[in-house]
Design an enzyme around this catalytic site. Structure first.
Site, PDB file in Angstrom:
ATOM      1  N   GLY A 168       0.798  -1.259   0.028  1.00 55.54           N
ATOM      2  CA  GLY A 168      -0.047  -0.077   0.080  1.00 55.54           C
ATOM      3  C   GLY A 168       0.797   1.045   0.046  1.00 55.54           C
ATOM      4  N   CYS A 191     -27.616  -9.844 -16.502  1.00 44.58           N
ATOM      5  CA  CYS A 191     -26.670  -9.429 -17.638  1.00 44.58           C
ATOM      6  C   CYS A 191     -27.796  -9.812 -18.880  1.00 44.58           C
ATOM      7  CB  CYS A 191     -25.377 -10.115 -17.892  1.00 44.58           C
ATOM      8  SG  CYS A 191     -24.895  -9.993 -19.682  1.00 44.58           S
ATOM      9  N   CYS A 218     -25.848 -12.807 -20.758  1.00 40.19           N
ATOM     10  CA  CYS A 218     -25.419 -14.222 -20.309  1.00 40.19           C
ATOM     11  C   CYS A 218     -26.141 -14.564 -19.084  1.00 40.19           C
ATOM     12  CB  CYS A 218     -23.859 -14.513 -20.020  1.00 40.19           C
ATOM     13  SG  CYS A 218     -23.290 -13.284 -18.541  1.00 40.19           S
ATOM     14  N   CYS A 244     -22.599  -7.664 -18.988  1.00 36.49           N
ATOM     15  CA  CYS A 244     -21.506  -7.659 -18.271  1.00 36.49           C
ATOM     16  C   CYS A 244     -20.263  -6.589 -18.887  1.00 36.49           C
ATOM     17  CB  CYS A 244     -20.629  -9.216 -18.498  1.00 36.49           C
ATOM     18  SG  CYS A 244     -21.904 -10.529 -17.640  1.00 36.49           S
ATOM     19  N   CYS A 263     -18.350 -12.870 -20.137  1.00 34.79           N
ATOM     20  CA  CYS A 263     -19.549 -12.873 -20.841  1.00 34.79           C
ATOM     21  C   CYS A 263     -19.730 -13.896 -21.732  1.00 34.79           C
ATOM     22  CB  CYS A 263     -20.185 -11.436 -21.113  1.00 34.79           C
ATOM     23  SG  CYS A 263     -21.741 -11.442 -21.292  1.00 34.79           S
TER      24      CYS A 263
END
Lengths: 236, 307, 258
Positions: free
Chosen positions: B51, B260, B263, B285, B291
């Site tokens: 970080g 979606c 899909c 998606c 997808c």
């Protein structure tokens, strides 16, 4: 009673003069070698002509003026504690719990309601706000300050009304030592009586009082002794 | 086509076959070896302090700032001839940015490229984390525009560095407070600040907050490169990553009330696609590969059923 | 009233090359005590305030503070994290210009809440409740909690700054001309508010001002500065009513009374 025999205020060899630096260091002598002892229940009235140093002596006792020599001792928490030369916080502590002072003028933050001003000495002693308010109301009533004025700031009050607010502020907290600088100066007869009654009540509670009273009638009704400040004038 | 670099030029694992695939006149993966070494040192430091933003000597790249110069330099420094690279932009493999970066490495490093998350060893991304879970050994490289999460609160870099050093993150929390006060919830939808390994507050780059939970304890190595700002930071595998929030306003991700349209997935980040100028639209998606894969599988199942 | 002092300055001095900001200042401040520092512009009072509050590095002497954890500690040798922690928890600093002490791009609530969040508050509802409590105490309407400070009057901004400083219940607050930019009617109200809060919380203050009226009403003790030196100090009313030093006599006699 042992409390009666123990002095509450002791002044030894006190000397005060002013040096006016803005007037080429002019020296103004006030008094010298003042000795005074005040016991509980006594009211010592300071006398002498105007300019003799009566107010200066009161202010030296209160720690407001700086004496040149000598000392002021006040019985605080059971022991005689010097006011002269003490740390500011010690002086403030003595003023908070032991020594009250009525000045000739009212010095307060503007725009604060009268009742709040009178309560203040109790609040700084951590007294509950409700009780403080009751006690303040009681004193204002005793000093004949009309209730409709309590919610107003004292700035617009008459001289006498302001003076009574000032007295209420000093009597509200039951100090063991009281210094009074002409508390009755601008009061009418009825209000003078109220103040005399307050002072005598305090004496009955074994409070030690030192005061300046120009009114002979008041002086005679409260004094247990006199002290001529003029006798201690120092030659210039 | 031959490469001009000497033997020690490429990271471990180089072999002649790949070398011959790259274009002449360029070092392997474009950057010179000293630069790559410098960047790898920065990456090692970043991995060691999860970080923490490590400064590095960012180079001019043959594409403008904001197009992924940081990500490309990180990828160039860690890529080897055997790596398989996938590049996505907003989840899609077929946008200009993704196509060009993929082609760039195919040309300069001669590596194989793929659109399949599972097959890739390195995934460089702009603004998304793939829906397919990553595995140990994979590297996810993020393109970062502004690495400093505290910048909006405190513009002085000297001060923000001190705030990081002393963990003074109260002001970061204030920005979330302001959101709740104004909108009744934390309104940040992307670039949602996270606390890495319980120590450094980090900008996750402008990924949707939907992707934040995927960063948490991810088995893959996550590297972040900011080219213009000259900063690299990292989340080593399996590192805890917590999205900042309030006890009574906990972090949550966005949801959709429809699957979606292509899909049928109900657990992915959906893009809104405008279909016509009559208000027609659909949600599908954002991760095109995920997808397409689901659609292909569904189609296969349908054929199997029919057979 | 016995016990330990909160802040101790010993021979504090700050010079900029040949130019002297302040020199040889020594005093002890006790818990709950209010110290006023007066003097004309350029007398070194603000320099001294910045030295005491660790915003300036000293060139002579030292300042020690009674930290909650380690007791008396020299501010100069204290670690920076510890010092910064002190500044945002146990200390407050009220600037003359509220813009220097507030974050103008944050709402009133954010300004007051920041110090709570800085010490780890992470419950929005609780933060909000504490903020509203403090807005009440500085006599601001709850309804203004989400407004930006730039929409407030000068007096309200100053009250907001005070709330922001006192919310973590500091033990010591530095104030630089806290009533300086305000018109007199607002000043009086603010003074009373400050006096009440300070008494209620028992917080110690160092107040720099050129307004003798402010110190008479607010401070217990007074230090008078001239050309970087303390020329006189003592009980506030004693210094004002019976000044000893020529400069103090000049200062006191220069007050215009109406």
């Amino acid at each position: 009673m042992s409390t009666q025999s123990e002095p509450l205020l002791v002044i030894e060899g006190l000397r005060k003069s002013f040096t006016l630096h803005l007037q080429d260091g002019l020296e103004l002598p006030v008094f010298n070698d003042v000795d005074l002892t005040v016991h509980g229940g006594e009211c010592v009235v300071l006398s002498g002509p105007s300019g003799a140093g009566k107010s200066s002596l009161l202010r030296c006792i209160y720690g407001n003026y700086l004496p040149r020599a000598g000392q002021v001792l006040v019985r605080h928490d059971g022991a005689l504690v010097p006011v002269t030369g003490a740390e500011p916080r010690t002086v403030l502590e003595i003023r908070r719990r032991t020594m009250g002072y009525v000045s000739q003028f009212l010095h307060v933050i503007p725009r604060i309601p009268t009742i709040d001003l009178v309560m203040e000495p109790l609040l700084v002693r951590a007294v509950d706000a409700g009780r403080a308010r009751d006690r303040a109301a009681e004193l204002l009533a005793r000093l004949n300050v009309p209730e409709r004025l309590w919610r107003l700031p004292p700035a617009t009050f008459s001289g006498g009304e302001q003076q009574r607010v000032n007295i209420a502020r000093s009597f509200v907290a039951d100090y063991p030592v009281l210094l009074l600088d002409e508390p009755t100066a601008s009061l009418d007869a009825a209000n003078r009586d109220a103040v005399v009654e307050l002072i005598n009540d305090a004496r009955a509670r074994q409070v030690a009082v030192v005061g300046i009273f120009h009114d002979a009638d008041v002086r005679d009704r409260v004094a247990t002794g006199g002290f001529d400040v003029a006798a201690y004038r120092e030659a210039a | 086509m031959t490469m001009s670099a000497t033997d020690e030029s490429a990271p471990a694992g180089d072999d002649e076959q790949h070398r011959t695939a790259t274009i002449d006149g360029y070092n392997f993966a474009f950057l010179d070896e000293q630069t790559k070494r410098m960047i790898r040192r920065a990456i090692l430091k970043a991995v060691a302090i999860p970080g923490y933003q490590v400064p590095f000597g960012s180079r001019e790249m043959p594409l403008p700032y904001g197009w992924g110069t940081g990500g490309i330099q990180v990828t160039a420094s860690v890529i080897g001839p055997d790596d398989v690279l996938k590049v996505i932009d907003q989840g899609a493999d077929d946008t200009t940015n993704a196509v060009n970066i993929r082609r760039f490495f195919a040309k300069t490093a001669g590596v194989d490229t793929t659109e399949r998350t599972k097959e890739a060893t390195i995934v460089q991304t702009r603004h998304r984390v793939p829906e397919t879970p990553l595995a140990e050994g994979q590297i996810l490289v993020y393109q970062v525009p502004i690495p400093e999460p505290l910048r909006w609160i405190e513009p002085r870099e000297t001060e923000t560095r001190k705030m990081h050093a002393l963990e003074e993150y109260g002001t970061m929390q204030v920005s979330l407070y302001e959101d709740i006060a104004k909108f009744g919830r934390i309104a940040k939808g992307y670039n949602y600040p996270v606390l890495v390994n319980g120590r450094y507050v980090m900008s996750p780059s402008p990924i949707p907050k939907f992707d934040n939970p995927k960063m948490d304890r991810n088995p893959a190595l996550q590297l972040f490169g900011a080219g213009r700002e000259k900063r690299i930071y990292a989340i080593p595998p399996h590192t805890p990553v917590k999205s900042l929030d309030f006890d009574d306003y906990p972090f949550d991700v966005e949801t959709w009330n429809q699957p979606c349209a292509l899909c049928g997935a109900t657990d992915t980040f959906l893009d809104e696609v405008v279909l016509d100028d009559k208000g027609g639209r659909m949600f599908c998606c954002s991760d095109t590969e995920y997808c397409a894969e689901r659609q292909a599988r569904a189609a296969g199942r349908a054929r199997g059923d029919a057979a | 009233m016995s016990g330990q002092s909160l802040l101790r300055a010993t021979g504090v001095g700050k010079s900029y090359g040949d130019r002297i900001g302040c020199r040889d200042v020594s005093f002890e401040l006790w818990p709950g005590e209010i110290l006023g520092i007066v003097g004309e512009s350029g007398s070194g009072k603000t320099t001294l305030l910045n030295c005491l509050s660790a915003n300036l590095e000293l060139t002579a002497g030292r300042v020690e503070y009674d930290t909650r954890v380690d007791g008396m500690a020299d501010l100069a040798t204290m670690s920076e994290p510890a010092r910064r922690m002190l500044m945002r928890t146990d200390w407050g600093f009220v600037h003359q210009n509220p813009r220097d002490g507030l974050r103008m791009n944050l709402s009133a609530g954010g300004n007051v809440g920041e110090r709570l969040m800085a010490v780890g508050a992470r419950h929005y509802g609780n933060i909000r409740r504490d903020v509203i409590d403090w807005l009440d105490r500085v006599e601001m309407e709850d309804g203004r909690i989400d407004d930006l400070p730039s929409t407030f009057s000068g007096g309200m901004q100053q009250r907001l700054q005070i709330a922001r400083n006192l919310v973590t219940k500091p033990r010591l607050v530095f104030m630089d001309e806290p009533t300086g930019g305000l018109d007199v009617s607002v000043q009086a109200r603010l003074l009373d508010l400050l006096r009440g809060l300070v008494r209620e919380l028992g917080v110690a203050c160092v107040i720099v001002t050129h307004d003798l009226g402010v110190v008479r009403l607010l401070s217990h003790r007074l230090m008078v500065m001239q050309r970087g030196r303390v020329v006189e100090q003592g009980l506030t009313d004693q210094v004002l009513d019976d000044p000893q030093h020529p400069y103090t006599q000049l200062l006191v006699s220069s007050i215009v009374s109406v």
